[in-house]
Design a protein around this motif. Structure first.
Motif, PDB file in Angstrom:
ATOM      1  N   THR A 249       0.891  -1.231   0.060  1.00 29.81           N
ATOM      2  CA  THR A 249       0.039  -0.115   0.082  1.00 29.81           C
ATOM      3  C   THR A 249       1.062   1.235   0.022  1.00 29.81           C
ATOM      4  O   THR A 249       1.947   1.343   0.430  1.00 29.81           O
ATOM      5  N   ASN A 250       0.129   2.259  -0.414  1.00 26.50           N
ATOM      6  CA  ASN A 250       0.964   3.824  -0.250  1.00 26.50           C
ATOM      7  C   ASN A 250       0.215   4.372   0.807  1.00 26.50           C
ATOM      8  O   ASN A 250       0.769   5.456   1.121  1.00 26.50           O
ATOM      9  N   LYS A 251      -0.374   3.675   1.794  1.00 25.77           N
ATOM     10  CA  LYS A 251      -0.722   4.154   3.126  1.00 25.77           C
ATOM     11  C   LYS A 251       0.410   3.850   3.996  1.00 25.77           C
ATOM     12  O   LYS A 251       0.974   2.896   4.301  1.00 25.77           O
ATOM     13  N   LEU A 252       0.877   4.852   4.918  1.00 26.47           N
ATOM     14  CA  LEU A 252       1.775   4.965   5.861  1.00 26.47           C
ATOM     15  C   LEU A 252       1.592   3.970   6.767  1.00 26.47           C
ATOM     16  O   LEU A 252       0.451   3.551   7.122  1.00 26.47           O
ATOM     17  N   SER A 253       2.602   3.430   7.634  1.00 27.39           N
ATOM     18  CA  SER A 253       2.402   2.377   8.455  1.00 27.39           C
ATOM     19  C   SER A 253       1.726   2.739   9.761  1.00 27.39           C
ATOM     20  O   SER A 253       1.199   2.040  10.461  1.00 27.39           O
ATOM     21  N   ARG A 254       1.853   3.971   9.962  1.00 27.65           N
ATOM     22  CA  ARG A 254       1.040   4.606  11.207  1.00 27.65           C
ATOM     23  C   ARG A 254      -0.527   4.275  11.013  1.00 27.65           C
ATOM     24  O   ARG A 254      -1.262   4.268  12.078  1.00 27.65           O
ATOM     25  N   PHE A 255      -0.910   4.122   9.897  1.00 23.52           N
ATOM     26  CA  PHE A 255      -2.458   3.945   9.567  1.00 23.52           C
ATOM     27  C   PHE A 255      -2.732   2.342   9.243  1.00 23.52           C
ATOM     28  O   PHE A 255      -3.360   1.923   9.744  1.00 23.52           O
ATOM     29  N   SER A 256      -1.639   1.910   8.519  1.00 26.75           N
ATOM     30  CA  SER A 256      -1.952   0.650   7.902  1.00 26.75           C
ATOM     31  C   SER A 256      -1.840  -0.367   8.921  1.00 26.75           C
ATOM     32  O   SER A 256      -2.607  -1.268   8.938  1.00 26.75           O
ATOM     33  N   ILE A 257      -0.906  -0.434   9.823  1.00 25.68           N
ATOM     34  CA  ILE A 257      -0.686  -1.459  10.916  1.00 25.68           C
ATOM     35  C   ILE A 257      -1.682  -1.481  11.745  1.00 25.68           C
ATOM     36  O   ILE A 257      -2.402  -2.605  11.835  1.00 25.68           O
ATOM     37  N   PRO A 258      -2.347  -0.374  12.477  1.00 26.99           N
ATOM     38  CA  PRO A 258      -3.372  -0.450  13.300  1.00 26.99           C
ATOM     39  C   PRO A 258      -4.724  -0.867  12.634  1.00 26.99           C
ATOM     40  O   PRO A 258      -5.726  -1.357  13.247  1.00 26.99           O
ATOM     41  N   LEU A 259      -4.911  -0.226  11.170  1.00 24.22           N
ATOM     42  CA  LEU A 259      -6.014  -0.787  10.562  1.00 24.22           C
ATOM     43  C   LEU A 259      -6.162  -2.141  10.422  1.00 24.22           C
ATOM     44  O   LEU A 259      -7.261  -2.698  10.500  1.00 24.22           O
ATOM     45  N   MET A 260      -5.008  -2.913   9.833  1.00 26.34           N
ATOM     46  CA  MET A 260      -4.950  -4.275   9.763  1.00 26.34           C
ATOM     47  C   MET A 260      -5.162  -4.910  11.130  1.00 26.34           C
ATOM     48  O   MET A 260      -5.946  -5.895  11.040  1.00 26.34           O
ATOM     49  N   GLU A 261      -4.588  -4.556  12.006  1.00 26.11           N
ATOM     50  CA  GLU A 261      -4.845  -5.186  13.383  1.00 26.11           C
ATOM     51  C   GLU A 261      -6.649  -5.170  13.740  1.00 26.11           C
ATOM     52  O   GLU A 261      -6.955  -6.022  14.251  1.00 26.11           O
ATOM     53  N   ALA A 262      -6.922  -3.739  13.520  1.00 24.14           N
ATOM     54  CA  ALA A 262      -8.564  -3.618  13.804  1.00 24.14           C
ATOM     55  C   ALA A 262      -9.466  -4.789  12.824  1.00 24.14           C
ATOM     56  O   ALA A 262     -10.231  -5.043  13.486  1.00 24.14           O
ATOM     57  N   MET A 263      -9.250  -5.013  11.582  1.00 23.33           N
ATOM     58  CA  MET A 263      -9.726  -5.955  11.085  1.00 23.33           C
ATOM     59  C   MET A 263      -9.443  -7.139  11.166  1.00 23.33           C
ATOM     60  O   MET A 263      -9.932  -8.124  10.537  1.00 23.33           O
TER      61      MET A 263
END
Length: 222
Positions: free
Chosen positions: A109-123
């Motif tokens: 993704t071109n989405k930064l880690s600060r957003f991508s990691i917690p998003l994947m964890e939440a999902m």
């Protein structure tokens, strides 16, 4: 021959537009502005915060006040990144099937880690995803092939035996440059006026459910 599948995040794996629209409407309301038509913003989601702010506030990035709007947007998203977000229809059973087939899958993704990691964890996908590559982990982001090559290296697979699925021209360009088969996700956040037929993807799908039969064919080619 197929040994792995890689997905783009926003607009391919996850439908994140609901959270973005909630934030944008709140930002407009706080500034005394009427709600914006979601259909104006949704096609720009794949272009990130810059694209969405431009569409939602009819501004250019070089205009005064743009940076303040973007900072406000990102700060709100930090606190609001998995409220309305859901996997696209068909994604959950597809990932279940990939796991059953013991086919590793990852996200680029071109989405930064600060957003991508917690998003994947939440999902509840972080523990199943064999590789998550974000732009702050590499020198070049998509459409450069570097992030895809890193993901393949993480998973121990060859790019030529991998497939990359994405909803933007840059995804298909990155996949082709990495030597992968590519799939255009036509259900995603396609930019207005863009014609996916010109992307030269290996295959196109109208829904995530359409991907499995095509992948099964590639497995049978072993």
């Amino acid at each position: 021959m197929l040994t792995s599948v890689l997905f783009d995040l926003d607009g391919t794996l996850l439908d994140t537009a609901g959270d973005f629209m909630e934030i944008i409407q709140a930002m407009r309301a706080d500034r005394g502005l009427a709600a914006v038509d979601p259909d104006r913003v949704r096609p720009t989601v794949s272009n990130g915060s810059v694209g969405m702010i431009c569409a939602a506030f009819d501004m250019r990035p070089d205009q005064p006040g743009f940076d303040e709007l973007r900072e406000d947007f990102l700060a709100r998203y930090d606190q609001h990144l998995a409220v309305f977000t859901r996997p696209f229809p068909g994604i959950s059973p597809l990932l279940d099937w990939l796991d059953e087939q013991q086919l590793p899958w990852g996200v680029v993704t071109n989405k930064l880690s600060r957003f991508s990691i917690p998003l994947m964890e939440a999902m509840e996908l972080a523990g199943r995803c064999r590789s998550l590559v974000c732009p702050d982990q590499v020198t070049h982001s998509k459409p450069h092939p570097e992030p895809l090559l890193k993901a393949c290296s993480d998973m121990g697979v060859e790019p030529r035996h991998s497939v990359f699925v994405g909803d933007h021209l840059r995804d298909i360009q990155a996949g082709r440059s990495a030597g992968m088969a590519t799939v255009a996700a036509l259900y995603g956040y396609l930019p207005v006026g863009d014609d996916p037929a010109t992307w030269e993807a290996t295959h196109s799908i109208n829904t995530a459910t359409d991907l499995r039969p095509w992948l099964e064919q590639r497995i049978q080619e072993k």
